[in-house]
Write a protein that holds these residues in place. Structure first.
Motif, PDB file in Angstrom:
ATOM      1  N   ASP A   1      42.725  40.210  52.000  1.00 29.49           N
ATOM      2  CA  ASP A   1      43.394  40.837  50.858  1.00 29.49           C
ATOM      3  C   ASP A   1      42.536  40.731  49.595  1.00 29.49           C
TER       4      ASP A   1
ATOM      5  N   GLU B   1      39.641  41.733  46.882  1.00 34.50           N
ATOM      6  CA  GLU B   1      39.241  43.025  46.341  1.00 34.50           C
ATOM      7  C   GLU B   1      37.753  43.302  46.559  1.00 34.50           C
ATOM      8  N   VAL B   2      36.986  42.225  46.735  1.00 37.93           N
ATOM      9  CA  VAL B   2      35.535  42.333  46.900  1.00 37.93           C
ATOM     10  C   VAL B   2      35.109  41.537  48.129  1.00 37.93           C
TER      11      VAL B   2
ATOM     12  N   GLN C   1      38.891  50.813  50.593  1.00 37.30           N
ATOM     13  CA  GLN C   1      39.364  50.634  49.219  1.00 37.30           C
ATOM     14  C   GLN C   1      38.735  49.425  48.536  1.00 37.30           C
ATOM     15  N   LYS C   2      38.020  48.612  49.287  1.00 40.17           N
ATOM     16  CA  LYS C   2      37.412  47.401  48.730  1.00 40.17           C
ATOM     17  C   LYS C   2      35.953  47.655  48.342  1.00 40.17           C
ATOM     18  N   THR C   3      35.459  46.823  47.429  1.00 40.49           N
ATOM     19  CA  THR C   3      34.046  46.847  47.083  1.00 40.49           C
ATOM     20  C   THR C   3      33.307  45.911  48.032  1.00 40.49           C
TER      21      THR C   3
ATOM     22  N   SER D   1      37.558  48.633  55.407  1.00 36.64           N
ATOM     23  CA  SER D   1      38.256  48.390  54.132  1.00 36.64           C
ATOM     24  C   SER D   1      37.704  49.326  53.059  1.00 36.64           C
TER      25      SER D   1
END
Length: 301
Positions: free
Chosen positions: A49, A51-52, A71-73, A69
């Motif tokens: 979960d 974000e990076v 949507q993630k960086t 993933s």
């Protein structure tokens, strides 16, 4: 602050997770939130979960994380960390091979580019290739297996299947020679030998156990023997020692070093979190096609 403390502070600020392959240098393994093989890292990338994702491995691994993933960086601390095996085949070459074998299902090793995965029906790792061939592909008469001819040979021996092959291989594992195993066993007669499926058939025949890196970690924990000769990239020995402090490990060959896996350092992890670079992106059309074969693999895992 130490560099490790700076990394931890930035990781918290960026809401990041650090994933490291078993072949990374010791300091990078120690700073990571998760250390594992390609399958384990793929699962972590799909479930985190954060974000990076800071991916301490090689390019195809970071690509896989981005595909799972989107949507993630995803950051790869050294953009030059590639994989020679993955570079041995491209999408055009695989399309030509598919034209020569119409109707064949295509199984690709995870050690491939996103462009190649987009052309495949199913992805595998060394940890689950045998299971997938026996299960997901059990009814398929013809299977193209790319790019690792040595992993394909191992899976063929375990399943009784024959594949349409590509002449790809891992240069690091190819440096481990049968005479290295013979020499190591002569020096350490009480030791057992573990070898990776990417090794040549001649090396695997001399091993007591053939397994993926994660399989090696499980085997070593359960083995009664206290000395182990390790037939894979030497970076894994750091983890094996940490998890089994009472046992002794010997590299099958000191030459089994992947220079690409060693490109990432603590400084580069820090710089990646500071600058949020280098970012790994995969074109949406390729990512959507590649995602199908990866997700299908995870369903069977």
């Amino acid at each position: 602050m130490s560099i490790e403390d700076r990394i931890r502070a930035l990781k918290k600020k960026r809401r990041a997770v650090i994933l490291a392959h078993n072949y990374q240098i010791a300091e990078v393994q120690d700073i990571a939130d998760f250390v594992g093989d390609s399958l384990g890292l793929s699962i972590q990338a799909s479930q985190t979960d954060a974000e990076v994702i800071v991916f301490c491995g090689v390019h195809f691994m970071a690509e896989t994380a981005k595909i799972l993933s989107p949507q993630k960086t995803v950051l790869l601390p050294d953009k030059n960390a590639g994989c020679p095996m993955a570079n041995m085949i491209n999408g055009r070459q695989l399309r030509t091979l598919k034209e020569q074998h119409p109707g064949a299902k295509v199984l690709c090793y995870v050690n491939t580019s996103a462009e190649v995965k987009a052309e495949c029906d199913l992805c595998c790792t060394s940890a689950n290739a045998v299971t997938l061939v026996k299960g997901a592909l059990k009814d398929d008469k013809e299977i193209i297996f790319v790019p690792d001819k040595y992993l394909a040979d191992y899976v063929a021996g375990q399943t009784g299947r024959r594949f349409v092959l590509w002449n790809g291989y891992c240069p690091t594992h190819a440096r481990i020679l049968p005479e290295d195993i013979v020499r190591a066993k002569a020096l350490h007669p009480a030791a057992v030998v573990i070898a990776h499926p990417e090794c040549t058939p001649e090396v695997r025949m001399l091993a007591d156990r053939v397994a993926s890196t994660e399989g090696m970690c499980r085997y070593v924990k359960e083995a009664k023997e206290q000395e182990i000769i390790v037939g894979t990239e030497v970076g894994i020995i750091h983890r094996l020692k940490k998890e089994n402090p009472g046992k002794v490990f010997y590299p099958a060959s000191e030459q089994a070093v992947c220079p690409n896996m060693k490109l990432i350092t603590l400084e580069k992890v820090l710089w990646a979190l500071e600058d949020m670079q280098p970012v790994i992106d995969v074109p949406p059309d390729i990512a959507s096609k590649a995602r199908r074969c990866i997700e299908r693999m995870l369903e069977y895992s």
